[in-house]
Design an enzyme around this catalytic site. Sequence first.
Site, PDB file in Angstrom:
ATOM      1  N   HIS A 191      -7.295   9.208  -3.398  1.00  0.00           N
ATOM      2  CA  HIS A 191      -7.664   7.812  -3.661  1.00  0.00           C
ATOM      3  C   HIS A 191      -6.555   6.831  -3.310  1.00  0.00           C
ATOM      4  CE1 HIS A 191     -11.462   8.628  -5.771  1.00  0.00           C
ATOM      5  NE2 HIS A 191     -11.708   7.430  -5.300  1.00  0.00           N
ATOM      6  N   GLU A 433     -23.234  12.515  -3.555  1.00  0.00           N
ATOM      7  CA  GLU A 433     -21.899  13.092  -3.373  1.00  0.00           C
ATOM      8  C   GLU A 433     -21.746  14.437  -4.077  1.00  0.00           C
ATOM      9  OE1 GLU A 433     -18.875  10.523  -5.004  1.00  0.00           O
ATOM     10  OE2 GLU A 433     -20.067  10.032  -6.745  1.00  0.00           O
ATOM     11  N   ASP A 457     -16.397  13.137  -1.650  1.00  0.00           N
ATOM     12  CA  ASP A 457     -16.673  14.165  -2.647  1.00  0.00           C
ATOM     13  C   ASP A 457     -17.652  15.199  -2.115  1.00  0.00           C
ATOM     14  OD1 ASP A 457     -15.038  13.673  -4.869  1.00  0.00           O
ATOM     15  OD2 ASP A 457     -16.237  11.919  -5.386  1.00  0.00           O
ATOM     16  N   CYS A 504     -20.676   5.696   2.652  1.00  0.00           N
ATOM     17  CA  CYS A 504     -19.526   4.908   2.184  1.00  0.00           C
ATOM     18  C   CYS A 504     -18.254   5.751   2.058  1.00  0.00           C
ATOM     19  CB  CYS A 504     -19.835   4.210   0.857  1.00  0.00           C
ATOM     20  SG  CYS A 504     -20.086   5.344  -0.513  1.00  0.00           S
TER      21      CYS A 504
HETATM   22  C1  PEP Z   1     -16.901   9.392  -1.970  1.00  0.00           C
HETATM   23  O1  PEP Z   1     -16.840  10.294  -2.796  1.00  0.00           O
HETATM   24  O2  PEP Z   1     -17.136   9.580  -0.758  1.00  0.00           O
HETATM   25  C2  PEP Z   1     -16.702   7.999  -2.367  1.00  0.00           C
HETATM   26  C3  PEP Z   1     -16.926   7.010  -1.539  1.00  0.00           C
HETATM   27  O3  PEP Z   1     -16.238   7.757  -3.605  1.00  0.00           O
HETATM   28  P1  PEP Z   1     -14.748   8.037  -4.085  1.00  0.00           P
HETATM   29  O4  PEP Z   1     -13.890   8.200  -2.858  1.00  0.00           O
HETATM   30  O5  PEP Z   1     -14.374   6.841  -4.900  1.00  0.00           O
HETATM   31  O6  PEP Z   1     -14.891   9.293  -4.882  1.00  0.00           O
HETATM   32 MG    MG Z   2     -16.847  10.007  -4.929  1.00  0.00          MG
END
Ligand code: PEP
Ligand code: MG
Length: 581
Positions: A191, A433, A457, A504
Amino acid sequence: MRLTGLGVSPGIGIGKALLLKRGAPELRFRVPTSMVPREIERLTRARERSREQLQQIRDRIARSAGAEHAYMFDAQLLMLDDAMLIDRAVEIIRSEQLNAGSAVERAFREIAALFDRADDAYLRERQGDVGDVVGRLCMNLRTARHSLEFFRNLEGPLVLVADELTPSTVAQLDWQCFAAFVTDAGSWTYHTAILARSMHIPAVAGLRNASQVITPGMLLAVDGATGDVFIDPDPSVLEQLRARQEQRAELEHALDQYRRLPAVTEDGVRIRLEANVESPDDARRARESGAEGVGLFRSEFLLAGRGHEALGEDAQFEAYTRLVESMAPGRVTIRTFDVSEGQLPVDALVPDGARAPLGLRGIRLSLAREDMFQAQLRALLRAASHGPLRIMFPFVSGVEQLRAARAAVQRAAETLRARGDQVPPVPVGVMIEVPSAAVTADLLADDADFFSIGTNDLIQYYLAVDRTDDRVSDLYEPLHPAIVRTLRLIARAARRRSIPLAVCGEMAADPIVLALLVGLGVTEFSMAPTAIPLANQALRGLRARDAETLAARTLRARTAAEVEELLTTFVAAHNSNALKF
Ligand code: PEP
Ligand code: MG
């Protein structure tokens, strides 16, 4: 000397090292002259807190075990007034401009050296008590509320070197002072790496031992594209890196026009490009990059470094409204908190716990904490009166969970109506996800107004590879045939039920992969604002028809390497622009 890790956020950053070690006894860094009085003030406050705590401990022990057992705390209280400890630490802060924590530790080492030389066994034993007092002082220096405040107004440029760096820490730093950061842990979808890219900060992760090899104040040059970190580099290396810095600026300048052009493939398929953001204040940057909206607002970042008040309905309403209003008329998709219990604000503590990846997290936590969930949903529904807003749930694993979450939205709406508030219709969607959600996408589609695929994820759980563990990062294969097939499955489910589908995850930001995603039928993407102009350039040179043929071919490939080969050959033949960057 050169260390090499994973380049996770491109760009060159040059500056002096500042060390942040979570496991280490105390952070060590120099403070500018203007900050010396504040460090002394912090030490004074930590001493007062330590005194109160020790007095409480002494009284409790005296009550429960008798006064004779409380004497050692009297001794510790006296040490808090000892000139050799506190006065000496103040002197070190003044003369060497060291931060309070490391000044206290230095003073302790000096005392320890004296004790070591003493013949008296009693005196030598007292060293343990002084150590205990020093530990308490350092703890109080660290856990004082807003302890990261002391990272503000430093003299830059600095390079932050950390063993581990949590997003909540990054979110609180004053990035005007930092040219780059490097971490021992982490990978591309860490992250903190995602944040670095969205904030345009060069970063290298997965260095394993950088925080041991590098000492504070060393000059570092970081190449966030190649993953190289040069320690005390030669002037010739610095010159080369500066030349690359300029080259990059020129390329970015060349991409500028794509911020203003609509995203459409060469054969006329309209694509929606949106931004992933972590703060309401990022909306402006998103718009400037050419984003039509916000496709993912990670609402949990509102909690970083804040106390319980951040969970309140009004505080959230204010933040969501600010985001929606600054993005209007573009739409905003807000994801409900994707945190685990340990990351919720606890008074006086920074919610820094690592994500419990498969525990009470995301929608599971929201459903388990009705009051918290209702406050967030009411804030979201109220903000929806100020501009187009969609609600999205993270980490959903099946239909029942989605239905329970939708029922919670209904309850929040009823509460608001009973209060006399207007509640506009708000689309409610789900992140795909978790593998079970992907495989049952056709079932979920009946209860969802839209899907957004969280590939970060999804990939880690499909392939059983921890996305933050650099030791297995070569197994984290976004182009694994299992992922390509799953993406097709989800795209078909969304198309058959006529619900909008976006991607996303970080995968969307790779121009080569974009061709595959368009070929699979995805026409909405959300990515870091900085990635949008490059993605638009790639899309405008792409024919959707050709991308479909490409996708059909990749579905027959047997390995991630074969898929990658097909994609690179395709892009080289059809859209040479995308390879230039
Ligand atoms: C993902 O899991 O692809 C996502 C966009 O959410 P995060 O990266 O915040 O887990
Ligand atoms: Mg995620």
